[in-house]
Design a protein around this motif. Structure first.
Motif, PDB file in Angstrom:
ATOM      1  N   GLY A  87      46.898  36.352  29.771  1.00  0.00           N
ATOM      2  CA  GLY A  87      47.214  37.151  30.942  1.00  0.00           C
ATOM      3  C   GLY A  87      48.059  36.325  31.889  1.00  0.00           C
ATOM      4  O   GLY A  87      49.148  35.893  31.565  1.00  0.00           O
ATOM      5  N   LYS A  88      47.515  36.042  33.024  1.00  0.00           N
ATOM      6  CA  LYS A  88      48.277  35.288  34.023  1.00  0.00           C
ATOM      7  C   LYS A  88      47.563  34.020  34.458  1.00  0.00           C
ATOM      8  O   LYS A  88      47.840  33.495  35.528  1.00  0.00           O
ATOM      9  CB  LYS A  88      48.549  36.179  35.244  1.00  0.00           C
ATOM     10  CG  LYS A  88      49.399  37.392  34.935  1.00  0.00           C
ATOM     11  CD  LYS A  88      49.647  38.221  36.182  1.00  0.00           C
ATOM     12  CE  LYS A  88      50.524  39.436  35.852  1.00  0.00           C
ATOM     13  NZ  LYS A  88      50.773  40.261  37.069  1.00  0.00           N
ATOM     14  N   LYS A  89      46.645  33.532  33.599  1.00  0.00           N
ATOM     15  CA  LYS A  89      45.935  32.325  34.024  1.00  0.00           C
ATOM     16  C   LYS A  89      45.606  31.427  32.834  1.00  0.00           C
ATOM     17  O   LYS A  89      45.522  31.882  31.683  1.00  0.00           O
ATOM     18  CB  LYS A  89      44.652  32.692  34.775  1.00  0.00           C
ATOM     19  CG  LYS A  89      43.640  33.470  33.957  1.00  0.00           C
ATOM     20  CD  LYS A  89      42.439  33.826  34.821  1.00  0.00           C
ATOM     21  CE  LYS A  89      41.393  34.597  34.003  1.00  0.00           C
ATOM     22  NZ  LYS A  89      40.224  34.958  34.825  1.00  0.00           N
ATOM     23  N   VAL A  90      45.426  30.156  33.136  1.00  0.00           N
ATOM     24  CA  VAL A  90      45.024  29.181  32.126  1.00  0.00           C
ATOM     25  C   VAL A  90      43.527  29.320  31.887  1.00  0.00           C
ATOM     26  O   VAL A  90      42.729  29.292  32.836  1.00  0.00           O
ATOM     27  CB  VAL A  90      45.358  27.748  32.592  1.00  0.00           C
ATOM     28  CG1 VAL A  90      44.756  26.722  31.646  1.00  0.00           C
ATOM     29  CG2 VAL A  90      46.867  27.561  32.683  1.00  0.00           C
ATOM     30  N   VAL A  91      43.139  29.484  30.631  1.00  0.00           N
ATOM     31  CA  VAL A  91      41.722  29.660  30.311  1.00  0.00           C
ATOM     32  C   VAL A  91      41.144  28.480  29.530  1.00  0.00           C
ATOM     33  O   VAL A  91      39.926  28.379  29.377  1.00  0.00           O
ATOM     34  CB  VAL A  91      41.489  30.967  29.521  1.00  0.00           C
ATOM     35  CG1 VAL A  91      41.929  32.170  30.344  1.00  0.00           C
ATOM     36  CG2 VAL A  91      42.206  30.941  28.177  1.00  0.00           C
ATOM     37  N   VAL A  94      42.167  20.325  34.835  1.00  0.00           N
ATOM     38  CA  VAL A  94      43.534  20.808  35.091  1.00  0.00           C
ATOM     39  C   VAL A  94      43.747  21.069  36.583  1.00  0.00           C
ATOM     40  O   VAL A  94      42.993  21.814  37.223  1.00  0.00           O
ATOM     41  CB  VAL A  94      43.823  22.086  34.286  1.00  0.00           C
ATOM     42  CG1 VAL A  94      45.221  22.617  34.598  1.00  0.00           C
ATOM     43  CG2 VAL A  94      43.688  21.818  32.795  1.00  0.00           C
ATOM     44  N   HIS A  95      44.794  20.448  37.127  1.00  0.00           N
ATOM     45  CA  HIS A  95      45.138  20.646  38.538  1.00  0.00           C
ATOM     46  C   HIS A  95      45.659  22.074  38.739  1.00  0.00           C
ATOM     47  O   HIS A  95      46.371  22.611  37.885  1.00  0.00           O
ATOM     48  CB  HIS A  95      46.205  19.630  38.955  1.00  0.00           C
ATOM     49  CG  HIS A  95      46.420  19.565  40.431  1.00  0.00           C
ATOM     50  ND1 HIS A  95      47.195  20.474  41.109  1.00  0.00           N
ATOM     51  CD2 HIS A  95      45.948  18.688  41.365  1.00  0.00           C
ATOM     52  CE1 HIS A  95      47.212  20.172  42.403  1.00  0.00           C
ATOM     53  NE2 HIS A  95      46.462  19.084  42.580  1.00  0.00           N
ATOM     54  N   PRO A  96      45.327  22.703  39.865  1.00  0.00           N
ATOM     55  CA  PRO A  96      45.797  24.085  40.096  1.00  0.00           C
ATOM     56  C   PRO A  96      47.314  24.225  40.005  1.00  0.00           C
ATOM     57  O   PRO A  96      47.809  25.249  39.520  1.00  0.00           O
ATOM     58  CB  PRO A  96      45.292  24.390  41.513  1.00  0.00           C
ATOM     59  CG  PRO A  96      44.098  23.502  41.690  1.00  0.00           C
ATOM     60  CD  PRO A  96      44.398  22.256  40.921  1.00  0.00           C
ATOM     61  N   ASP A  97      48.042  23.219  40.470  1.00  0.00           N
ATOM     62  CA  ASP A  97      49.506  23.296  40.382  1.00  0.00           C
ATOM     63  C   ASP A  97      49.980  23.270  38.931  1.00  0.00           C
ATOM     64  O   ASP A  97      50.947  23.952  38.559  1.00  0.00           O
ATOM     65  CB  ASP A  97      50.151  22.140  41.152  1.00  0.00           C
ATOM     66  CG  ASP A  97      50.055  22.321  42.659  1.00  0.00           C
ATOM     67  OD1 ASP A  97      49.708  23.441  43.088  1.00  0.00           O
ATOM     68  OD2 ASP A  97      50.307  21.345  43.394  1.00  0.00           O
TER      69      ASP A  97
END
Length: 716
Positions: free
Chosen positions: A311-315, A401-404
């Motif tokens: 989708g639109k996010k790292v899982v 994992v860093h948000p950026d």
């Protein structure tokens, strides 16, 4: 013994819920001959031999419901058919298949049993059954049996025929969400859901995965160009045409560099940290062998990472691990790799293993040459030798994992247009933004492998299958359409046709499979008897179908199973104790009841069972429904409907020549019987109860009352 054998005389595969269980099973008819007179406790040494070959049978709880229960049964005495059931399941389990349901039941012929076992795949389970038969006979006759060879053959079938781990984890996650899954091919193409609510997957690709985006991801040069235009950090580089051009590009970019095929995969033909002209020119030829073109890029120092975007996010995220051989002063590097590294049980070519073996290829030769070594070199004791610099995503690092970094990875997937993507990036520290450490995204992959996240060499597995299912079915959607199943001894076809008519009037596109044919929106698609698994399954695969009405008789349930796992409405019109199936060893009223109850057993918790209150056996099925129950009676209020209404339930019945809908103390007249043309034209004695059953189904599905009335007045 005059007939000391176990003969498998027939096998049928029940592809859906049946009188045995909710899941597909293999039902084998087995003749044990004179072994009927020789239970396990009368055969010297049998139990000891069997348990020594399959010690994990101790885990089978059997009817005792306790650890060692089955072995206890063996010691007390049980029959070969029951033993065959357990051994078949255990062979499947040892070959990597999940455990499952098993049962053995006598037929009406002496020595002949039905052996029922969970069938994850028809061919795999059949093979396990035949091996189990041979193993049990070897134990009976005190003969040798090669258990590892049998398991290996089943394992090979699992590897070649069963779903791969990436697809399997998504299917398992869907089933956890009660979303039905249907395999559409011998490969990994799977349908999740039914009818117009379905979604399709193929490994980690979905029907939402753009073919254009997939094509872009294979073109690494185009991928980099698009990412760079959107501000995503990528390594400088370009396509090269020759070894000389590769060296020229490397000088322009700045050493060291990476040489790789521009459309390769799985890190094949990728050469990193190259600084000399000889290395770069030689790597060009090797990279070209793995693709249709070659790229030269700036080498990014740091660790390789794979981030999974759904989708639109790292899982999920994994970090790469280099492979090192530690010298002992005795063995060559070749021996150390073969005997120490590649024997790691986590390594191998199988898709389920998280680490790949160290391959003796040109990349390895180049890596050793940098260290002034060859495969035949014998490193000193405790000398560390790098033998594999990339290709193993071993460490689970999602929590770091860093948000950026996650935002950059998600942006990369969106830029390319992929709904699911494996983002390869290089960074010294994944917990810091890429810009501040000179990190970069080096590849975007469609259809990424999931095994590194499911079985990391180090760290906790990540629920990537659940993330993909949530992507396909957000907000707890279950991919289901209204499915109405109709069972009983009489009247099923008329009920199914009338229900289909009533639902179509609500505006839904309705599929119908019954003994008169298969229909879509009242249009005949297939003539002849279509009250079978194949015709019903076609309805559920049809992307246009918004509701399905399916007729099931006892022969379908006994020989094929239901085509759906659960239904919104399950109707049982009546139960005739003479409606037997002697060919299936179903001759007693209790057995017929157990067959017909299947339709009620599969009613969803949010669904409704529609049951004939005038049939005592059918009324008894009310306690089996996971959902609501609506009773119907052609004779007005009887004891069953009175008690049901007293408890707040719903019922419909005839009173004063009218159909009355009731819930608790409330009553509402629906229609006069005289205004229903079908009742006036039909000479069948059970037509009225058929009408009531169909009205009950429409009522359960919240069809408006005026639509139901119009449907009754217009049904032909």
């Amino acid at each position: 013994m005059t007939k000391k054998t176990i003969e498998i005389i027939d096998i049928k595969v029940l592809k859906g819920p049946s009188m045995w269980t909710y899941s597909p099973v293999l039902e084998a008819w087995v003749d044990i001959g004179d072994l009927e007179d020789y239970p396990s406790n009368t055969i010297p040494g049998f139990t000891d031999r069997l348990v020594s070959w399959l010690p994990s049978l101790i885990e089978h709880r059997c009817s005792y419901g306790e650890h060692g229960g089955f072995v206890k049964r063996l010691e007390e005495g049980t029959w070969p058919a029951h033993i065959l059931e357990h051994v078949t399941l255990e062979l499947q389990n040892l070959a990597g298949m999940p455990g499952g349901f098993g049962k053995a039941r006598e037929t009406n012929k002496r020595g002949v049993y039905k052996v029922i076992v969970r069938a994850w795949h028809e061919e795999i389970t059949k093979t396990a059954l035949y091996h189990a038969r041979d193993l049990v006979m070897a134990a009976i006759e005190n003969q040798q049996f090669d258990v590892p060879a049998a398991i290996k053959e089943i394992e090979d079938l699992v590897d070649s025929l069963y779903l791969g781990p990436s697809t399997g984890c998504i299917v398992d996650a869907a089933r956890e969400r009660k979303i039905p899954a249907t395999r559409l091919s011998e490969g990994n193409l799977v349908q999740l859901g039914y009818g117009n609510q379905q979604r399709r997957i193929w490994t980690a690709e979905t029907e939402l995965t753009s073919a254009i985006a997939e094509g872009i991801s294979r073109d690494k040069d185009l991928t980099k160009s698009l990412l760079a235009s959107c501000g995503v950090p990528v390594p400088e580089g370009r396509m090269v045409e020759s070894p000389a051009d590769a060296w020229e590009a490397a000088q322009d970019i700045g050493l060291p560099v990476v040489v790789k095929p521009y459309d390769g995969n799985h890190a094949r033909g990728v050469f990193t940290n190259l600084s000399s002209q000889i290395e770069i020119e030689k790597s060009f030829e090797d990279a070209l062998n793995e693709g249709s073109g070659v790229m030269v890029e700036r080498f990014i120092p740091g660790n390789e990472h794979r981030l999974l975007v759904v989708g639109k996010k790292v899982v999920a995220a994994a970090k790469g691990e280099s492979a090192w051989a530690k010298g002992d002063g005795l063995r060559s590097i070749r021996q150390l790799i073969e005997e120490e590294i590649n024997t790691d049980p986590r390594r191998g070519d199988a898709e389920i293993l998280p680490l790949s073996p160290v391959v003796f290829d040109k990349k390895l030769e180049l890596e050793l040459a940098r260290q002034k070594l060859t495969l035949d070199s014998v490193p000193e004791k405790d000398q560390d030798v790098l033998v594999q610099g990339s290709g193993n995503m071993a460490f689970e690092v999602t929590h770091l994992v860093h948000p950026d970094v996650a935002a950059q990875a998600a942006l990369a997937a969106r830029v390319i247009g992929l709904d699911i993507a494996g983002i390869d990036l290089v960074a010294e520290d994944i917990s810091r933004p890429l810009e501040e450490q000179g990190g970069a995204i080096v590849e975007v992959n469609a259809g990424p492998g999931l095994i590194m996240h499911l079985k990391p060499a180090v760290g906790e597995p990540q629920p990537v299958g659940a993330a993909i299912v949530e992507h396909l079915f957000p907000n707890q959607a279950n991919g289901r359409i209204p499915v109405v199943g109709v069972a009983g001894s009489r009247g099923k076809t008329m009920v199914a046709q009338l229900v289909s008519h009533l639902l179509q009037l609500t505006g839904m596109k309705v599929g119908l499979a019954c003994s008169k044919g298969a229909f879509f929106n009242q249009r005949l698609q297939t003539s002849g008897n279509c009250a079978n698994w194949t015709s019903a399954n076609r309805l559920l695969l049809n992307r246009q179908v918004e509701a399905a009405v399916i007729e099931n008789d006892n022969h379908t349930i006994l020989n094929e199973g239901l085509a759906y796992d659960r239904c919104s409405v399950g109707i049982v019109t009546n139960l005739d104790p003479e409606d037997t199936a002697p060919e299936c060893s179903i001759t007693e009223p209790e057995q017929i009841y157990n067959v017909m109850r299947t339709q009620v057993d599969v009613v969803l918790p949010t669904g409704t069972a529609i049951l004939n209150a005038d049939d005592e056996a059918v009324v008894k099925m009310a306690e089996l429904s996971d959902g609501e129950v609506i009773l119907f009676s052609r004779y007005g209020l009887n004891d069953a409907t009175k008690n049901h209404l007293k408890n707040g339930g719903r019922a419909l019945f005839t009173e004063n020549n009218q159909i009355v809908l009731a819930q608790g103390p409330e009553r509402q007249v629906l229609i006069d019987l005289a205004n229903i043309p079908l009742l006036q034209s039909s000479s069948k004695t059970n037509t009225l109860e058929n009408v009531l059953a169909a009205v009950g189904a429409a009522w359960a599905l919240n069809s408006p009352k005026d639509i139901i009335i119009a449907g009754l007045q217009t049904f032909n």
